[in-house]
Design a protein around this motif. Structure first.
Motif, short mmCIF file in Angstrom:
data_model
loop_
_atom_site.label_atom_id
_atom_site.label_comp_id
_atom_site.label_asym_id
_atom_site.label_seq_id
_atom_site.Cartn_x
_atom_site.Cartn_y
_atom_site.Cartn_z
N THR A 1 22.28 5.32 10.02
CA THR A 1 22.90 5.71 8.67
C THR A 1 22.94 7.54 9.16
O THR A 1 24.00 8.04 8.65
N THR B 1 30.20 13.92 7.75
CA THR B 1 30.32 15.35 7.14
C THR B 1 30.93 16.19 8.23
O THR B 1 31.63 17.01 7.64
N THR C 1 26.35 9.45 8.97
CA THR C 1 26.67 10.54 7.67
C THR C 1 26.84 11.79 8.60
O THR C 1 27.53 12.86 8.04
N GLY D 1 33.05 8.04 8.78
CA GLY D 1 31.83 7.75 8.61
C GLY D 1 31.71 6.09 8.91
O GLY D 1 30.82 5.56 9.50
N SER E 1 25.89 5.90 4.45
CA SER E 1 26.08 7.05 5.12
C SER E 1 27.19 7.78 4.36
O SER E 1 27.85 9.06 4.91
N THR E 2 28.01 7.29 3.62
CA THR E 2 28.93 7.97 2.67
C THR E 2 28.70 8.00 1.26
O THR E 2 27.90 7.18 0.74
N SER F 1 30.70 13.17 1.45
CA SER F 1 30.61 12.81 2.78
C SER F 1 29.17 12.24 3.02
O SER F 1 28.59 11.53 3.82
N SER F 2 28.21 12.65 1.96
CA SER F 2 26.77 12.48 1.87
C SER F 2 25.97 12.95 3.20
O SER F 2 26.43 12.93 4.06
#
Lengths: 196, 177
Positions: A169, A177, A173, B164, B130-131, A141-142
Motif C-alpha cells: 500500500t 502521489t 500510494t 496508484g 492506496s488512494t 492520492s492519499s
C-alpha cells in the motif's frame, strides 16, 4: 470541469434509468444521497470544531510558525508560491502527518483549515489556486503509512497476516502521489501557456 | 516497524493536544477561550460543505442506481485488463474515486469471496488503501472554501488514482504473485 461532469452524470444516469426501467431505484438513491450528505457533514462537524479550536490555540502560541519553518524545504518544492512561514504551511504539515498515521478523521479538518488559509492567499476567488490544486491532489492520492480502515476490515475477515498489505500500500500510494503531483505541475504549465 | 507506527498513531492526537496546550499555557494564551473561539467555526464549515457534498453524492447515486456505471464498467473492462488489472478488481478501480463506502463494500465482497490472504484479497486491500475518494475529497476541500472552478485538480487526481492502481497491481504481482 465539474460543471460538465456533474451535468453529464445526471443526464446520462436518468436517460439510462429510463431505458433500463430503473427509475424507482434512481428515485430512492437521489433521496438517500441527500440524507447521506447530511450524515457525513454531521460526523465531520465534531472533529472539525475540535481541530479548528486546537489550531487556533497553536496559532496564538505561535507554534504554527515553528511547524511552517520545519516544513520549509519540502514546501519550497511543492508550494513555491506560498510565502515562507505562512500559517497555511503549518496546517498542511499537520494534515499530512495525520494522513501518514491513518488518522483520517483528523486529517480532513486540518486539510480544510489549510485550504481556508490558502484561500486567503488566493484573495477569496472562486477559482482554485495552483497551491490548492497541488494540496488537493496530494490528499486525493492519499499519503498513508497506516491504512487503518482496510486493516480493520482484514482483521475482521480473519486474515492470517492483516498487515502484509502495508508495504504494498505504501508503495502504491507513493507512486500515485508522485504521479498526481507531477501531472498537476504539468497541467499548471499547460494552462499557463494557454493563458488560462 | 508496523507496531511502532501503530503505537505512534495511538499516541499522536493526545500528545499533539498536550504539547500545544502546554506551549500555549506557558505563553499565557487563554487556552480555553481561544479553543472555543476557534471551535465555533466548525459548524459553519460543515454547513458550507453540505451543498457541494450533496451535489456530488446525488450525481454519483443517479449514475450508479441507473445502471450507467455498469455500462461504463463493461466498456472499460477490456482496456484495463490489457493494462494488467485483473478483471475481478476492475469495478473497484472505477468506483474507488467516486465513492468511499461503495468501494469499501466491493473490497468487503472481494475479501469475503476470495479470502483476505488470496491474491485478489491482497490486491483489493492495497488498491483501497492506496488512494482516496477523489470526488469526495474535492467536494469537501473545495466546498469548504467556496471554490467552484477546480481547474485541472480533478484530472490530476484521477491520473494519480490510475497510477496508484497500476502500481498496486505491479507491486502485488511482485510481492504476492
Amino acid at each position: 470541469m465539474l460543471n460538465k461532469i456533474w451535468f453529464t452524470m445526471i443526464i446520462i444516469g436518468i436517460i439510462i434509468a429510463a431505458i433500463n426501467g430503473r427509475m424507482e431505484e434512481v428515485s430512492i438513491a437521489i433521496l438517500e444521497s441527500a440524507e447521506d450528505s447530511v450524515m457525513i457533514v454531521v460526523k465531520l462537524i465534531g472533529p472539525m470544531a475540535l481541530w479548528l479550536g486546537i489550531m487556533k490555540v497553536a496559532e496564538e502560541a505561535r507554534l504554527t510558525d515553528v511547524l511552517a519553518k520545519l516544513f520549509k524545504p519540502l514546501a519550497k518544492i511543492l508550494f513555491p508560491e506560498v510565502p515562507k512561514n505562512h500559517p497555511a504551511l503549518a496546517s498542511i504539515m499537520m494534515n499530512l502527518s495525520a494522513n501518514f498515521l491513518g488518522l483520517g478523521n483528523s486529517a480532513t479538518p486540518l486539510g480544510i483549515k489549510a485550504m481556508q488559509q490558502l484561500q486567503e492567499l488566493n484573495s477569496g476567488k472562486s477559482s482554485a489556486s495552483d497551491a490548492m490544486c497541488t494540496f488537493l491532489v496530494i490528499n486525493t492520492s492519499s499519503v498513508t503509512l497506516l491504512p487503518t480502515t482496510i486493516l480493520a476490515l482484514r482483521i475482521g475477515a480473519g486474515s492470517a497476516q492483516p498487515t502484509e498489505i502495508i508495504g504494498t500500500t505504501v508503495f502504491a500510494t507513493f507512486c500515485s502521489t508522485v504521479v498526481g503531483i507531477v501531472a498537476n505541475k504539468i497541467l499548471i504549465k499547460i494552462s499557463g501557456l494557454r493563458g488560462v | 516497524m508496523i507496531n511502532l507506527i501503530n503505537y505512534f498513531s495511538q499516541w499522536a492526537i493526545p500528545l499533539i493536544i498536550l504539547l500545544i496546550l502546554i506551549a500555549a499555557f506557558i505563553k499565557k494564551v487563554k487556552v480555553y477561550e481561544v479553543f472555543t473561539d476557534g471551535a465555533v467555526e466548525g459548524i459553519a464549515v460543515g454547513v458550507k460543505i453540505l451543498p457541494y457534498l450533496l451535489a456530488m453524492l446525488m450525481a454519483i447515486a443517479i449514475f450508479r442506481a441507473s445502471g450507467a456505471l455498469d455500462i461504463v464498467l463493461n466498456q472499460l473492462a477490456k482496456p484495463l485488463s490489457i493494462l494488467g488489472i485483473p478483471k475481478e478488481v476492475i469495478p473497484l478501480a472505477l468506483i474507488r474515486p467516486l465513492s468511499g463506502t461503495g468501494s469499501l463494500g466491493i473490497v468487503t465482497d472481494l475479501i469475503n469471496q476470495y479470502g483476505p490472504d488470496s491474491f485478489i484479497g491482497r490486491l483489493a486491500s492495497t488498491m483501497q488503501g492506496s488512494t482516496e475518494t477523489t470526488f469526495y475529497v474535492a467536494a469537501v476541500y473545495f466546498g469548504a472554501i467556496g471554490i467552484k472552478n477546480s481547474r485541472h485538480a480533478i484530472l490530476a487526481g484521477l491520473l494519480a488514482d490510475l497510477a496508484g492502481f497500476l502500481a498496486a497491481v505491479f507491486i502485488c504481482r511482485l510481492v504476492f504473485g
